[in-house]
Scaffold this motif. Sequence first.
Motif, PDB file in Angstrom:
ATOM      1  N   SER A  16       0.984  -1.378  -0.274  1.00  0.00           N
ATOM      2  CA  SER A  16      -0.058   0.285   0.422  1.00  0.00           C
ATOM      3  C   SER A  16       0.869   1.309  -0.223  1.00  0.00           C
ATOM      4  O   SER A  16       0.697   2.601  -0.697  1.00  0.00           O
ATOM      5  N   ILE A  17       1.963   1.103   0.460  1.00  0.00           N
ATOM      6  CA  ILE A  17       2.826   2.026   0.376  1.00  0.00           C
ATOM      7  C   ILE A  17       4.324   2.082  -0.648  1.00  0.00           C
ATOM      8  O   ILE A  17       4.638   1.146  -0.813  1.00  0.00           O
ATOM      9  N   ASN A  18       4.074   2.551  -1.914  1.00  0.00           N
ATOM     10  CA  ASN A  18       5.004   2.824  -2.732  1.00  0.00           C
ATOM     11  C   ASN A  18       5.163   3.948  -3.206  1.00  0.00           C
ATOM     12  O   ASN A  18       4.224   5.518  -3.087  1.00  0.00           O
ATOM     13  N   THR A  19       5.726   4.289  -4.179  1.00  0.00           N
ATOM     14  CA  THR A  19       6.095   5.137  -5.333  1.00  0.00           C
ATOM     15  C   THR A  19       6.101   4.650  -6.401  1.00  0.00           C
ATOM     16  O   THR A  19       6.847   3.752  -6.819  1.00  0.00           O
ATOM     17  N   MET A  20       6.032   5.418  -7.597  1.00  0.00           N
ATOM     18  CA  MET A  20       5.560   5.075  -9.311  1.00  0.00           C
ATOM     19  C   MET A  20       5.719   6.646  -9.495  1.00  0.00           C
ATOM     20  O   MET A  20       6.006   7.410  -9.119  1.00  0.00           O
TER      21      MET A  20
END
Length: 120
Positions: free
Chosen positions: A30-34
């Motif tokens: 749920s926690i990420n960077t794109m």
Amino acid sequence: QVQLVESGGGLVQAGESLRLSCAASGIIFSINTMGWYRQAPGKQRELVATISSVGSTTYADSVKGRFTISRDNAKNAVTLQMSSLKPEDTTVYYCNLHQTSWRGTGYDYWGQGTQVTVSS
């Protein structure tokens, strides 16, 4: 594993707009960077823009005011709206997803790349 599928590259004239899209599938935290990176032949891959899962964005100085990154967390998708394109924006663009496991290990996943060509 995570798979990233990009779309939207192509050939445009200087000053025109183009939109790149990327959809992620697989095991996504749920926690990420794109984000989007680009790489010209013989050069290092460089950051274009990133957006975190809470909406924080970063942009390369060269694209500030021209490119806008956005994401749809429900679809694990990221979009790069590129306006006022310049010939120097011509290169291959890569979608990226970065996420960190509960153990603190970071993982980077990449799309296959999409060509953007801007003619003068």
